[in-house]
Scaffold this active site. Structure first.
Site, PDB file in Angstrom:
ATOM      1  N   HIS A 194      -4.755  11.574   0.761  1.00  0.00           N
ATOM      2  CA  HIS A 194      -3.459  11.140   0.220  1.00  0.00           C
ATOM      3  C   HIS A 194      -3.578  10.811  -1.269  1.00  0.00           C
ATOM      4  O   HIS A 194      -3.109  11.569  -2.106  1.00  0.00           O
ATOM      5  CB  HIS A 194      -2.835   9.997   1.031  1.00  0.00           C
ATOM      6  CG  HIS A 194      -3.777   8.985   1.589  1.00  0.00           C
ATOM      7  ND1 HIS A 194      -4.644   8.252   0.816  1.00  0.00           N
ATOM      8  CD2 HIS A 194      -3.966   8.569   2.874  1.00  0.00           C
ATOM      9  CE1 HIS A 194      -5.322   7.423   1.583  1.00  0.00           C
ATOM     10  NE2 HIS A 194      -4.948   7.595   2.842  1.00  0.00           N
ATOM     11  N   ARG A 236       3.854  18.977   0.781  1.00  0.00           N
ATOM     12  CA  ARG A 236       4.343  20.195   0.137  1.00  0.00           C
ATOM     13  C   ARG A 236       3.667  20.447  -1.209  1.00  0.00           C
ATOM     14  O   ARG A 236       4.072  21.336  -1.944  1.00  0.00           O
ATOM     15  CB  ARG A 236       5.864  20.112  -0.046  1.00  0.00           C
ATOM     16  CG  ARG A 236       6.659  20.231   1.240  1.00  0.00           C
ATOM     17  CD  ARG A 236       6.591  21.643   1.807  1.00  0.00           C
ATOM     18  NE  ARG A 236       7.387  21.783   3.018  1.00  0.00           N
ATOM     19  CZ  ARG A 236       8.667  22.164   3.052  1.00  0.00           C
ATOM     20  NH1 ARG A 236       9.309  22.420   1.919  1.00  0.00           N
ATOM     21  NH2 ARG A 236       9.298  22.279   4.201  1.00  0.00           N
ATOM     22  N   ASP A 296      -0.191   4.503  -0.033  1.00  0.00           N
ATOM     23  CA  ASP A 296      -0.929   5.711   0.357  1.00  0.00           C
ATOM     24  C   ASP A 296      -0.016   6.778   0.960  1.00  0.00           C
ATOM     25  O   ASP A 296      -0.148   7.973   0.675  1.00  0.00           O
ATOM     26  CB  ASP A 296      -2.008   5.380   1.385  1.00  0.00           C
ATOM     27  CG  ASP A 296      -3.171   4.596   0.809  1.00  0.00           C
ATOM     28  OD1 ASP A 296      -3.245   4.449  -0.424  1.00  0.00           O
ATOM     29  OD2 ASP A 296      -4.008   4.121   1.603  1.00  0.00           O
ATOM     30  N   HIS A 297       0.906   6.350   1.818  1.00  0.00           N
ATOM     31  CA  HIS A 297       1.677   7.340   2.567  1.00  0.00           C
ATOM     32  C   HIS A 297       2.867   7.885   1.786  1.00  0.00           C
ATOM     33  O   HIS A 297       3.516   8.838   2.248  1.00  0.00           O
ATOM     34  CB  HIS A 297       2.055   6.787   3.938  1.00  0.00           C
ATOM     35  CG  HIS A 297       0.846   6.625   4.808  1.00  0.00           C
ATOM     36  ND1 HIS A 297       0.049   7.695   5.174  1.00  0.00           N
ATOM     37  CD2 HIS A 297       0.249   5.529   5.330  1.00  0.00           C
ATOM     38  CE1 HIS A 297      -0.960   7.267   5.909  1.00  0.00           C
ATOM     39  NE2 HIS A 297      -0.862   5.954   6.009  1.00  0.00           N
ATOM     40  N   ASN A 337       0.853  -1.187   0.000  1.00  0.00           N
ATOM     41  CA  ASN A 337       0.000   0.000   0.000  1.00  0.00           C
ATOM     42  C   ASN A 337       0.892   1.241   0.000  1.00  0.00           C
ATOM     43  O   ASN A 337       1.718   1.416   0.900  1.00  0.00           O
ATOM     44  CB  ASN A 337      -0.906  -0.019   1.235  1.00  0.00           C
ATOM     45  CG  ASN A 337      -1.886   1.138   1.261  1.00  0.00           C
ATOM     46  OD1 ASN A 337      -1.497   2.289   1.098  1.00  0.00           O
ATOM     47  ND2 ASN A 337      -3.152   0.846   1.484  1.00  0.00           N
ATOM     48  N   GLY A 359       1.388  -1.466   4.379  1.00  0.00           N
ATOM     49  CA  GLY A 359       1.696  -0.142   3.860  1.00  0.00           C
ATOM     50  C   GLY A 359       2.497   0.728   4.803  1.00  0.00           C
ATOM     51  O   GLY A 359       3.691   0.939   4.616  1.00  0.00           O
ATOM     52  N   HIS A 379      -5.780   3.470  -1.415  1.00  0.00           N
ATOM     53  CA  HIS A 379      -7.106   3.780  -0.871  1.00  0.00           C
ATOM     54  C   HIS A 379      -7.476   5.189  -1.312  1.00  0.00           C
ATOM     55  O   HIS A 379      -6.885   6.168  -0.850  1.00  0.00           O
ATOM     56  CB  HIS A 379      -7.071   3.681   0.656  1.00  0.00           C
ATOM     57  CG  HIS A 379      -8.394   3.924   1.318  1.00  0.00           C
ATOM     58  ND1 HIS A 379      -8.575   3.802   2.678  1.00  0.00           N
ATOM     59  CD2 HIS A 379      -9.608   4.275   0.823  1.00  0.00           C
ATOM     60  CE1 HIS A 379      -9.831   4.075   2.990  1.00  0.00           C
ATOM     61  NE2 HIS A 379     -10.481   4.376   1.873  1.00  0.00           N
ATOM     62  N   HIS A 405      -3.489  -4.774   7.894  1.00  0.00           N
ATOM     63  CA  HIS A 405      -3.676  -3.625   8.780  1.00  0.00           C
ATOM     64  C   HIS A 405      -2.772  -3.749  10.003  1.00  0.00           C
ATOM     65  O   HIS A 405      -2.910  -4.665  10.808  1.00  0.00           O
ATOM     66  CB  HIS A 405      -5.126  -3.430   9.234  1.00  0.00           C
ATOM     67  CG  HIS A 405      -5.387  -2.011   9.679  1.00  0.00           C
ATOM     68  ND1 HIS A 405      -5.560  -0.967   8.795  1.00  0.00           N
ATOM     69  CD2 HIS A 405      -5.453  -1.456  10.911  1.00  0.00           C
ATOM     70  CE1 HIS A 405      -5.752   0.153   9.456  1.00  0.00           C
ATOM     71  NE2 HIS A 405      -5.685  -0.113  10.748  1.00  0.00           N
ATOM     72  N   GLY A 406      -1.835  -2.829  10.105  1.00  0.00           N
ATOM     73  CA  GLY A 406      -0.955  -2.749  11.259  1.00  0.00           C
ATOM     74  C   GLY A 406       0.198  -3.730  11.267  1.00  0.00           C
ATOM     75  O   GLY A 406       0.908  -3.845  12.272  1.00  0.00           O
ATOM     76  N   THR A 459      -6.827   6.318  10.268  1.00  0.00           N
ATOM     77  CA  THR A 459      -6.737   5.211   9.322  1.00  0.00           C
ATOM     78  C   THR A 459      -7.994   4.368   9.504  1.00  0.00           C
ATOM     79  O   THR A 459      -8.778   4.614  10.421  1.00  0.00           O
ATOM     80  CB  THR A 459      -5.468   4.370   9.566  1.00  0.00           C
ATOM     81  OG1 THR A 459      -5.364   3.347   8.560  1.00  0.00           O
ATOM     82  CG2 THR A 459      -5.496   3.703  10.935  1.00  0.00           C
ATOM     83  N   GLU A 495      -8.871   0.347  -2.901  1.00  0.00           N
ATOM     84  CA  GLU A 495      -9.732   0.400  -1.727  1.00  0.00           C
ATOM     85  C   GLU A 495     -10.620   1.636  -1.811  1.00  0.00           C
ATOM     86  O   GLU A 495     -10.127   2.747  -2.045  1.00  0.00           O
ATOM     87  CB  GLU A 495      -8.893   0.463  -0.447  1.00  0.00           C
ATOM     88  CG  GLU A 495      -8.031  -0.760  -0.220  1.00  0.00           C
ATOM     89  CD  GLU A 495      -7.187  -0.667   1.029  1.00  0.00           C
ATOM     90  OE1 GLU A 495      -6.683  -1.712   1.480  1.00  0.00           O
ATOM     91  OE2 GLU A 495      -7.019   0.454   1.567  1.00  0.00           O
TER      92      GLU A 495
END
Length: 238
Positions: A52, A20, A11-12, A9, A211, A45, A189-190, A102, A72
């Site tokens: 994001h 920025r 996303d981040h 993932n 992710g 996602h 997840h996690g 999240t 997602e």
């Protein structure tokens, strides 16, 4: 055991870019580095608030990846229309709250059954596979089965936060129930290196989505190195 697939993932990566409002880091470039180092598919996602991932990111990724794109989304008409336009290999329907940091838990498939049905039907009508993100709960899986979804993704967040045998047992039982009902079982997840290795040993789980941890590791070690290590961890769990 057969090899387990790794979904990365990104996303981040978009979160970092958006801090920025620049054009870098480029999501397509990062996604391809991930693939070259062991990612079997890429997950993003697209949230309602676009915090994001942006609409344009999803289209670019679909057009520039040689591996499946797992999209997602929340089960709302706006996102359904985007998914149909993008044509990802798979759509994972997830619960979504605007104020959450999240995704906080799985879909309540039992109580949302009638609401979810047309979303699943329309995605299938456009040859898009459907995954439901749910808690490791037998009853939820039973209702997912009635919707004829292709996959279940088990929410591993509670296990990752508390690391209890009871929660691991719930995941074990849920994965077995998916297998019995001929639903492909994923998890996510996690997850970090340690928890991912544990979940990778669970029979009948065929893919993990990871992710945030990998992006954090990338700050220290580089994205390629972090993903390569994770793929090695989950395909050769101790």
């Amino acid at each position: 055991m057969s090899s387990i697939a790794l979904g990365v993932n990104i996303d981040h990566i978009a979160t970092l870019r958006n801090a920025r409002n620049t054009e870098y880091p480029d999501l397509v470039e990062i996604a391809n580095i991930a693939v070259n180092n062991g990612a079997d598919f890429i997950t993003v996602h697209l949230r309602e608030d676009r915090r994001h991932i942006r609409d344009s990111d999803v289209f670019r990724l679909k057009d520039n990846l040689n591996v499946p794109l797992n999209l997602e989304i929340a089960a709302i008409d706006e996102m359904l229309a985007i998914a149909i336009a993008v044509q990802p290999e798979c759509v994972c329907l997830v619960p979504e709250k605007r104020q959450e940091l999240t995704t906080e838990g799985g879909l309540d498939v039992k109580n949302m059954f009638t609401y979810l049905m047309p979303f699943v039907t329309q995605l299938h009508n456009h040859n898009i596979k459907v995954t439901l993100f749910v808690e490791p709960d037998i009853n939820q899986i039973n209702y997912a089965k009635k919707l004829s979804v292709d996959n279940i993704e088990l929410h591993t967040g509670v296990y990752c936060n508390h690391n209890t045998q009871n929660e691991l047992n719930r995941i074990l039982e849920a994965a077995k129930h998916c297998y019995t009902n001929k639903i492909e079982c994923h998890a996510g997840h996690g997850l970090d290196y340690q928890s991912a290795a544990t979940i990778a040993r669970v029979p009948y789980i065929s893919a993990l989505n990871i992710g945030h941890f990998l992006i954090c590791e990338a700050v220290l070690h580089g994205i390629g190195t972090s993903i390569y290590k994770m793929k090695k961890v989950i395909t050769n769990p101790l």
